[in-house]
Each structure stands twice: as structure tokens, then as C-alpha cells.
Write a protein that holds these residues in place. Sequence first.
Motif, PDB file in Angstrom:
ATOM      1  N   ILE A  38     106.434 -14.777 -69.046  1.00  7.25           N
ATOM      2  CA  ILE A  38     106.874 -14.482 -70.418  1.00  7.25           C
ATOM      3  C   ILE A  38     107.705 -13.192 -70.452  1.00  7.25           C
ATOM      4  CG2 ILE A  38     104.926 -15.695 -71.471  1.00  7.25           C
ATOM      5  CD1 ILE A  38     103.592 -12.966 -71.887  1.00  7.25           C
ATOM      6  N   ASP A  39     108.195 -12.874 -71.624  1.00  6.44           N
ATOM      7  CA  ASP A  39     108.958 -11.640 -71.855  1.00  6.44           C
ATOM      8  C   ASP A  39     110.166 -11.506 -70.923  1.00  6.44           C
ATOM      9  OD1 ASP A  39     106.983 -11.196 -73.635  1.00  6.44           O
ATOM     10  OD2 ASP A  39     106.038  -9.523 -72.583  1.00  6.44           O
ATOM     11  N   PHE A  40     110.955 -12.544 -70.874  1.00  8.17           N
ATOM     12  CA  PHE A  40     112.193 -12.472 -70.086  1.00  8.17           C
ATOM     13  C   PHE A  40     113.162 -11.507 -70.751  1.00  8.17           C
ATOM     14  CE2 PHE A  40     110.702 -16.109 -67.889  1.00  8.17           C
ATOM     15  CZ  PHE A  40     111.469 -16.218 -66.732  1.00  8.17           C
ATOM     16  N   PRO A  41     114.030 -10.890 -69.959  1.00  7.20           N
ATOM     17  CA  PRO A  41     115.096 -10.102 -70.588  1.00  7.20           C
ATOM     18  C   PRO A  41     115.980 -11.020 -71.436  1.00  7.20           C
ATOM     19  CG  PRO A  41     115.017  -9.731 -68.211  1.00  7.20           C
ATOM     20  CD  PRO A  41     114.087 -10.862 -68.506  1.00  7.20           C
ATOM     21  N   LEU A  42     116.528 -10.471 -72.509  1.00  8.46           N
ATOM     22  CA  LEU A  42     117.417 -11.255 -73.360  1.00  8.46           C
ATOM     23  C   LEU A  42     118.759 -11.479 -72.671  1.00  8.46           C
ATOM     24  CD1 LEU A  42     117.806 -12.390 -76.326  1.00  8.46           C
ATOM     25  CD2 LEU A  42     118.974 -10.238 -76.809  1.00  8.46           C
TER      26      LEU A  42
ATOM     27  N   HIS B 137     125.436 -11.646 -70.178  1.00  4.72           N
ATOM     28  CA  HIS B 137     125.295 -13.048 -70.577  1.00  4.72           C
ATOM     29  C   HIS B 137     123.895 -13.246 -71.126  1.00  4.72           C
ATOM     30  CE1 HIS B 137     128.869 -14.981 -68.927  1.00  4.72           C
ATOM     31  NE2 HIS B 137     128.867 -13.979 -68.063  1.00  4.72           N
ATOM     32  N   ALA B 138     123.740 -14.278 -71.946  1.00  8.00           N
ATOM     33  CA  ALA B 138     122.382 -14.605 -72.405  1.00  8.00           C
ATOM     34  C   ALA B 138     121.625 -15.125 -71.193  1.00  8.00           C
ATOM     35  CB  ALA B 138     122.435 -15.667 -73.481  1.00  8.00           C
ATOM     36  N   MET B 139     120.448 -14.572 -70.947  1.00  9.01           N
ATOM     37  CA  MET B 139     119.706 -15.026 -69.784  1.00  9.01           C
ATOM     38  C   MET B 139     119.217 -16.463 -70.003  1.00  9.01           C
ATOM     39  SD  MET B 139     117.203 -12.888 -67.547  1.00  9.01           S
ATOM     40  CE  MET B 139     116.535 -13.422 -66.004  1.00  9.01           C
ATOM     41  N   HIS B 140     118.765 -16.759 -71.205  1.00  2.61           N
ATOM     42  CA  HIS B 140     118.320 -18.123 -71.484  1.00  2.61           C
ATOM     43  C   HIS B 140     119.466 -18.874 -72.168  1.00  2.61           C
ATOM     44  CE1 HIS B 140     115.659 -21.398 -71.927  1.00  2.61           C
ATOM     45  NE2 HIS B 140     115.482 -21.276 -73.220  1.00  2.61           N
TER      46      HIS B 140
ATOM     47  N   ASN C  55     111.766 -13.299 -76.744  1.00  3.55           N
ATOM     48  CA  ASN C  55     110.612 -14.191 -76.844  1.00  3.55           C
ATOM     49  C   ASN C  55     110.938 -15.459 -76.076  1.00  3.55           C
ATOM     50  OD1 ASN C  55     108.744 -12.716 -78.429  1.00  3.55           O
ATOM     51  ND2 ASN C  55     110.130 -12.986 -80.173  1.00  3.55           N
ATOM     52  N   ALA C  56     111.076 -15.304 -74.784  1.00  5.05           N
ATOM     53  CA  ALA C  56     111.462 -16.434 -73.929  1.00  5.05           C
ATOM     54  C   ALA C  56     110.442 -16.560 -72.808  1.00  5.05           C
ATOM     55  CB  ALA C  56     112.849 -16.206 -73.346  1.00  5.05           C
TER      56      ALA C  56
ATOM     57  N   GLY D 247     109.679 -25.764 -66.789  1.00  3.64           N
ATOM     58  CA  GLY D 247     110.064 -25.769 -68.185  1.00  3.64           C
ATOM     59  C   GLY D 247     110.453 -24.382 -68.617  1.00  3.64           C
ATOM     60  N   GLY D 248     111.217 -24.318 -69.711  1.00  3.74           N
ATOM     61  CA  GLY D 248     111.582 -23.003 -70.212  1.00  3.74           C
ATOM     62  C   GLY D 248     112.041 -23.125 -71.642  1.00  3.74           C
TER      63      GLY D 248
END
Length: 584
Positions: free
Chosen positions: A427-431, A442-445, A469-470, A481-482
Motif C-alpha cells: 500500500i501507499d505507493f508514491p503518486l 509520470h503518474a505511477m499508477h 491511496n494506491a 492486481g492493483g
Amino acid sequence: MYRTHTNGELNATKLNQEVTLAGWVQKVRDKGFMIWVDLRDRYGITQLIFDEERTDAKVIEKAKSLAREYVIQITGNVIERESKNPNIPTGEIEILVTKLEILNTAKTPPFTIENNTDGGEELRMKYRYLDIRRNPVKEKLIFRHKVSMAVRNYLTSDNFVEVETPYLIKSTPEGARDFVVPSRMNEGQFYALPQSPQTFKQLLMVGGMDKYFQIVKCFRDEDLRADRQPEFTQIDCEMAFVEQEDILNTFEGLTRHLLKEINQVEVEKFPRITYDEAMRKYGNDKPDIRFGMEFGELNEVTQHKDFKVFNEAELVVGIAVPGAASYSRKEIDKLIDWVKRPQVGALGMVYAKYNDDGSLKSSVDKFYTQDDLKQWAEKTQAKPGDLICILSGETNKVRAQLSALRMEMAERLGLRKANEFAPLWVIDFPLLEWDEETQRYHAMHHPFTAPKKEDIPLLNSNPGAVKANAYDLVLNGNEIGGGSIRIHDKTTQAMMFEHLGFTPEEAQEQFGFLMDAFQYGAPPHGGLAFGLDRLVAILGGQESIRDFIAFPKNNAGRDVMIDAPAAIDQTQLQELHLAITHTS
Ligand code: ASP
């Protein structure tokens, strides 16, 4: 009626019954006075017998013309077999044939249609329809169906609705290149095939569908690494009025259900670790936690001596490989060569053997004392008998290198067991993610992911530090999954596009429809997508996704069976207002 039974269902309870069967000839054994034929269909194999003494001469004659893969229909009586085969359900009986009809002849197949075939990958793909007749492939397709059904049933019982979204759309930025489709009716304009139904599922939330899912094809024109497909299937999901916690619980429930239903495995509550922790402990955002070998950071206990390599490194980090202290000098040298391969890219490796008598012996003994080495052992949680392997250098690079070594050692030590399942949430990936090539964030997700509220002020001062919140669901070292909580208001979405380098006009042109929708009462929402091909392969205990796909493409993105992609003729090009200006 073509058949009264399938080839998998007859047994001794059916003795003396007259039956009609149909299928493919797997094998013919002609002993002159007696002929045996193995008849195959999806359900199994039934043995047929033609016997000079008991079978009509004309039928025998026809039987003599049979060859592999002929399609036949027979009628006969179920009789007891003389030599029984306990390995198959039909092994106690055979069919004494009275009538034989050849429904179709067959050329000799280019490879044997057996569990273990002599056909190479390329040949099997060219004749995939023959490959699918083989048990291992057939069973994988049926297995996939079972997983899909379990998903559909579970989500349906939780009030999710499967909604189809279009394939001819406008680009969705998910980080890959789009496949495009020229529009005949709109000269010079193109559709894009969806990289995922991302914006549509968000619009379904604005539309009040509340809980959506879809088992859906997605298309990404990426350079194909091994085991990637240009078209692949997602279990795509979205929910309204939810927080991250609701989503994690829902899809943890689904995953647990699948493991139980498909693999008869019960798993505890999934551990959760933050992205930062995953990188620190495993050097990887999709850690395989079926085994230990967690990273021990060693800067503190290595940078106080005269060893320049360590002193100049941003990060010194090691793992304790269980039982590997017994490695010979030669074996260790080989391991060092392995980390220096360009695919891994380390400059070298320092090691310390933790001997069974409790003493430690390192490759840098001239710089470090036993007490120093004891501290290394402590930090890497090494035990007597372990080999401590240490890499150093730039943090991100070293982590990736040590992660590769960790996975390699686990593989060698047999710690990646296919029938063991260790799911976790990261959880809590960088944005945002810095891209060296374009010198931009770039958007990470993807650009629709919501930043954590408390981090929004950082967007201007330190964009790289903003968390989202990724979340990813990881299973046995694979991201299965992501997803994320989404932005659901126009202002934040517009600000996000601005940070990603879009002018307001560009943002409006490409995503005006979404930002407009956000002005008509968009509920808070979020979701995720599972990669179905990979999920099925892992549940099936396999590395490769290909055999779980009926008609996969090769590494060059080609379907070698239908020979696609292919050129189109001049009239078609003209109709589409296209001209080919260059071919290499
Ligand atoms: N559309 C995303 C993807 O394909 C998943 C999601 O955010 O729901 O990765």
C-alpha cells in the motif's frame, strides 16, 4: 444422436450395454486378428476392440484404414477388458465395435498429441487447435474457466454487476502505447483500443452502478517481455462510496475465496506493507514472501572502516542465504559472476560465511573484525551455516540487484514452491514517478489516482514524496492486481493533469468528458483490476501464462496460426484514408 456417452464415463457398471461414441483416434494397435483403438474426446479415452472372431469383416476392414486423429463414430457393446488399466476411469472396460463410421479423415499431425509432445512451442502455436486437443492445454483452459466462474459467482453474490464497456475508444493513459484503429467514417481519425476500461468504470460510478466488474480484454502496445501479451484479460472492478479499507477487504475476500475454491488452501489475513517498506526489505514492490532472506541495511556497521567501496556507497545492503556457507570458493565466484551479468548489473559482491562454529569469515577480512561481522549477521538475521551476500552502490540500483539475487537464491534452494501461496497487499505507493528519459514526473499508477489528502501540500514542493491511496495485491512475487482510490472532483483532477505536464487545453481535450462528469455529482469511488491470465497461471502452479490462453501471441506479438498482423489491400487502405509511406 451422435453419441450416447462421452469417452470418459463408461465403466464396469455399464457392462453389456450398447453404446454409441464419437471422437478422435488417439492410437491404433493392429495385431492382425485383433485391432485396438483408443478413442479420445475432451472427457477421456475409451478403448475400442475389433476382433476377427466377433466383428463383421467389413467393419474390420474399415478399422484397418484408421489412422491418428481420424474422427469416427462407433456403436458397440461394453465388455470387460482382459488387461485392465487402473490409471483411467474407463480402464476396466472396452467396446466391442459393431458399427464404424469415419466422420472425417486427418492428415498426420505435425506433432504427437500426447501429454508430453515432441512439438516445439512455435509448431504448437501454429497448430494450436491440435495443441488444445492435448490434456495439459485442454485442462488449463478448463481451469481458467473455473477461476472465471468462481470470480463471477463471488462478485455477483456481493452485488457486483458485470457491465460491458466499449473497445473502440479514445486513448486511456496507463503508461503504455495504444493500439489504434482507423475510422473509415471519420477521415483521419482513430479509435484507440482500451489499455483498460478505467475511465468508463469511473463513469459507471458517476452513473450510480455502485459496484461494477467486468472480465475484459485490454490492449497495450508494449515491447513484449517474456510472458507478456499485447492483449490480456483483466478482472476489472470499481466501487462507489468506499474507502481504501473497503476495497482491500472486498478483494482480499475474493482472493481468499479463489484460493479456497480452486486450491483448497486457507490463508490468514493478508499482511500489508507499505511501498517504502517493501523496497527496504525486499528491494521490490512485489515481494515474494514465501521465504525470508529479508534485506539487512548495513551502512551503519560497514562505513566506519577504511573500505572505500562501502564508504562511498549510498546503500550497503545484504541478505543471509540459508545454508550457503558451505559454498566452495568456486561456487561463490560463480555467484559473483552471476550478479555481475548485465541483466543484474552489480559491480561486485562482498560475502561473509557464518560458519557452524559461530565464527565469521568474509571476503574483506582485512577491513573488518569478528565483532563487525557479528553485527552484519545480526542485521541480516543470519544464522550459523548461512552465507551473507552484500551489494553496495546507488540505493535504487542496489535494491533491484539484491532483489534479483534473493529471487535467484530462492529458486536455487527450492523455496519458491508452486503449491504454497503467500498473498500480501503493498500500500501507499508514491503518486508520481520520475522518468529519466522525458525528465518529467509520470503518474505511477494512472492520472486518476487520488493523492493522500495530507500530502497534497507537497505536490508543489516535493512531488516525488507524495503518496497515493494506491495498492497492489501481490501473490508469490507477482503483482496480480492493483488499483486506487480515485480523484472525484474536477479541481483536483485538473491540478493532477497540470502536474503531469498537460496544458489545461490538452487536459480538456483528452479528458474533458471525465472532468465534466465530475461536475454532475460524482460519488467518491475506487477500484482495482486483477490480471486474470497471470492469476490463473499462479493458481495453476505454473510460471507461463501462455497455455492458459487459448490463442496466445508470440514474443513478437504475432499470431503464427492465423499469421497476424498482416498487410491489407490497397482498396481497404483507401477506404480508411490511409497510405503506407514506408516499410523497412
Ligand atoms: N485500470 C487500472 C489498471 O489497469 C486498474 C485500476 O486502477 O483499477 O492497472
